[in-house]
Scaffold this active site. Structure first.
Site, PDB file in Angstrom:
ATOM      1  N   THR A  57      -5.986 -13.514   3.393  1.00 60.27           N
ATOM      2  CA  THR A  57      -4.549 -13.674   3.141  1.00 60.27           C
ATOM      3  C   THR A  57      -3.753 -12.470   3.630  1.00 60.27           C
ATOM      4  O   THR A  57      -2.521 -12.495   3.590  1.00 60.27           O
ATOM      5  CB  THR A  57      -4.256 -13.902   1.642  1.00 60.27           C
ATOM      6  N   GLY A  97       0.823  -1.190   0.000  1.00 62.01           N
ATOM      7  CA  GLY A  97       0.000   0.000   0.000  1.00 62.01           C
ATOM      8  C   GLY A  97       0.863   1.248   0.000  1.00 62.01           C
ATOM      9  O   GLY A  97       1.916   1.300   0.637  1.00 62.01           O
ATOM     10  N   GLY A 131     -32.376 -10.269  -4.414  1.00 60.61           N
ATOM     11  CA  GLY A 131     -31.831  -9.343  -5.410  1.00 60.61           C
ATOM     12  C   GLY A 131     -31.408  -8.031  -4.807  1.00 60.61           C
ATOM     13  O   GLY A 131     -30.455  -7.399  -5.271  1.00 60.61           O
ATOM     14  N   ASP A 186      -1.374 -15.899   5.213  1.00 57.40           N
ATOM     15  CA  ASP A 186      -2.443 -16.796   4.777  1.00 57.40           C
ATOM     16  C   ASP A 186      -3.070 -17.486   5.992  1.00 57.40           C
ATOM     17  O   ASP A 186      -2.372 -17.935   6.898  1.00 57.40           O
ATOM     18  CB  ASP A 186      -1.862 -17.841   3.821  1.00 57.40           C
ATOM     19  N   GLU A 231      -1.745 -10.165   6.103  1.00 60.30           N
ATOM     20  CA  GLU A 231      -0.949 -10.434   7.305  1.00 60.30           C
ATOM     21  C   GLU A 231      -0.738 -11.935   7.528  1.00 60.30           C
ATOM     22  O   GLU A 231      -0.711 -12.404   8.660  1.00 60.30           O
ATOM     23  CB  GLU A 231      -1.628  -9.816   8.534  1.00 60.30           C
ATOM     24  N   ARG A 243     -39.207  -7.232   5.152  1.00 59.39           N
ATOM     25  CA  ARG A 243     -39.573  -7.804   3.852  1.00 59.39           C
ATOM     26  C   ARG A 243     -40.533  -8.954   4.061  1.00 59.39           C
ATOM     27  O   ARG A 243     -40.267  -9.863   4.852  1.00 59.39           O
ATOM     28  CB  ARG A 243     -38.310  -8.283   3.125  1.00 59.39           C
TER      29      ARG A 243
END
Length: 556
Positions: A460, A217, A439, A464, A462, A349
């Site tokens: 992954t 970064g 959706g 795996d 720092e 919903r």
């Protein structure tokens, strides 16, 4: 489909949002609105949202609220329909806003103008994921990695020279550890730092392509300097991996000998300018070695207060364990956010008529919907409590309250265990919540797909996850071996034989419970005892110990 998710409440990843969304559901809601039907609940059955929130927020409640307030600010929201280039510049501007608010001053000791509250610093950091995860991770690179390397691996001279501009973002930095050819195996990185006594300089070099620093970064565009992990070589002797402060840009231009490549578009977190760095005999002063744990004199003589190279390397890396601690917490916060969205949606919903044939049923009334969300909710609560313990252990070590070698080893092991489980939990939870919203969950404005994209790399980051769990396994097996170190050969042989026979007859985890039933004289009383928290802890501990023992015997 035109249905959209309800607005996410401010601080939607706090316990209040989730607890409110999962309150008891009224059996008769024919005349009430979807929202109102879950607000009028008998006081005797209502969840104490404020109390639950305080328990989950733990010791650093105020810092978490501070982090949420920033994450909830529209100026820090994850952008949509934006190019990679624009997202990167937006993220940099937002990081400067954080710096203006003295973000991460808590990580600094009081002698450097901070508050010496590393636990509070990470607690606030974890909450930033509810805004734009790119801002969170870029802040993590700048303050949690670059600045932390200077703070924990450097000495007073380095602190005076570089910490202030780093914290103000006048000095954007890069954490250059991972290489194309070496990720988790940091001790074998290929980059070299060879000392030249004639000029009192270290020569930083990338001797082959696989030694190129990767996934960094701030490397592609914004970084002015890098903390570079390289093999320290002096007087012809390799003293292992050490950390060096290496300028890489000046006035926006890449310095001679430094090569930069842009990693380009990624699956997520495109607000961060990840890139590669390589060095062609770049010279830095001898004093640019971050020399808290190992130093080189003007004549090239190496010295360290830690005689063992292995222990010295472990000590240097342990100082930077906060990356795993913070990622674990951020992943849990992301899971909380996803559940806050999905559970709120499920309480509003409606789909399919109930027994009256008139009123439609809210999704959360369906057992299948409960089965897909509630176990994840329970796991997320459990993970949040575990994270609080991890954060407490981190704070004790890094604040100086309990900085011992044993505590550092325990912290390293806990972080290596929780970071994988938390990041996998987040990905499982976000995906389940996306599906639970149909959706609507696939619409970018509703956060879930973008959240999954940004969190995917946490598995992954720092280290795996599988490799980190192997580290935990190694520690547990080592402790088991130490428990038998005082036995002679005959004692060990007899012990292994007796334990192998015992394990071979252990057909189910309920064997002990059956014995309890016989002791209590009541199967019902035994079943009820399963709800006892102490018994649950005992069962889980016994299961863990049994697995370690079985593995040890199998390996022998």
């Amino acid at each position: 489909m035109t249905t959209t998710l309800p607005p996410v409440p401010t601080g939607a990843n706090d316990a209040g949002a989730v607890a409110n969304a999962t309150g008891p559901i009224s059996a008769n809601e024919s005349s009430e609105s979807p929202t109102e039907s879950h607000l009028h609940v008998d006081d005797d059955h209502r969840i104490d949202i404020d109390g639950l929130t305080k328990v989950l927020d733990g010791r650093w409640r105020d810092m978490r609220v501070h982090g949420r307030s920033i994450a909830a600010d529209p100026d820090f929201a994850r952008p949509m329909n934006i190019s990679k280039e624009d997202h990167r510049e937006l993220t940099l501007r937002r990081l400067k806003k954080l710096a203006e608010r003295n973000w991460s001053e808590q990580m600094l000791p009081k002698s450097l103008g901070g508050t010496n509250d590393p636990g509070g610093n990470l607690a606030a950091f974890e909450e930033l994921v509810a805004g734009d995860p790119s801002v969170q991770i870029k802040a993590g690179v700048q303050f949690g990695l670059f600045a932390s390397a200077i703070l924990h691996l450097g000495t007073e001279e380095h602190h005076k020279k570089w910490l202030a501009p780093t914290m103000s973002l006048d000095l954007p930095g890069v954490y250059a550890m991972t290489e194309i050819g070496h990720g988790s195996d940091v001790s074998a990185v290929g980059t070299t730092a060879t000392y030249d006594p004639e000029t009192e300089e270290f020569v930083i070099d990338t001797p082959f392509r696989a030694a190129t620093k990767e996934f960094l970064g701030n490397a592609a565009l914004h970084g002015h300097a890098a903390v570079v992990f390289a093999q320290l070589i002096t007087n012809g002797v390799n003293h292992g991996v050490h950390c060096f402060f290496v300028p890489i840009r000046e006035d926006g231009k890449v310095l001679p000998g430094v090569s930069v490549e842009d990693d380009g578009e990624k699956g997520g977190l495109n607000g961060i300018d990840n890139g590669r760095l390589a060095f062609d005999h770049v010279r830095v002063p001898r004093t640019n070695l971050l020399n808290r744990y190992g130093d080189v004199a003007a004549d090239g003589t190496y010295s360290s207060d830690i005689a063992s190279p292995g222990r010295r390397f472990f000590t240097m890396l342990t100082t930077l364990v906060q990356g795993r601690v913070s990622l674990s917490g951020a992943a849990i916060s992301a899971a909380e956010l996803a559940l806050g969205i999905a559970v709120t949606y499920a309480t509003q919903r409606r789909q399919f008529a109930d027994f009256t044939g008139i009123n439609e049923v809210v999704l959360l009334d369906y057992q299948l919907h409960q089965k897909r969300l509630f176990p994840l909710l329970a796991r997320t609560y459990a993970s949040a409590f575990a994270q609080e313990d991890l954060l407490q252990a981190f704070h004790e070590v890094f604040s100086g309250e309990g900085d011992t070698e044993d505590n550092r080893i325990d912290l390293e092991t806990m972080a290596a265990a929780l970071k994988p489980t938390s990041s996998w939990l987040a990905l499982d939870t976000i995906q389940a919540c996306r599906e639970a919203c149909g959706g609507a969950g696939y619409m970018a404005e509703n956060r879930l797909v973008g959240l999954h994209d940004d969190l995917d790399v946490y598995a992954t980051f720092e280290g795996d996850n599988h490799v980190l769990l192997q580290l935990v396994g190694k520690r547990l097996l080592g402790e088991y071996a130490n428990s038998m170190k005082d036995m002679d050969t005959g004692d060990v042989t007899k012990f292994i034989a007796s334990r192998a026979e015992t394990i071979s007859t252990r057909h189910t985890p309920w064997r002990r419970l059956l014995q309890s039933a016989a002791d209590l004289g009541s199967v019902r009383r035994t079943a009820a005892s399963l709800r006892d928290s102490e018994l649950q802890v005992e069962l889980i501990s016994a299961r863990a110990e049994g697995l370690i023992e079985e593995l040890s015997l199998d390996l022998r």
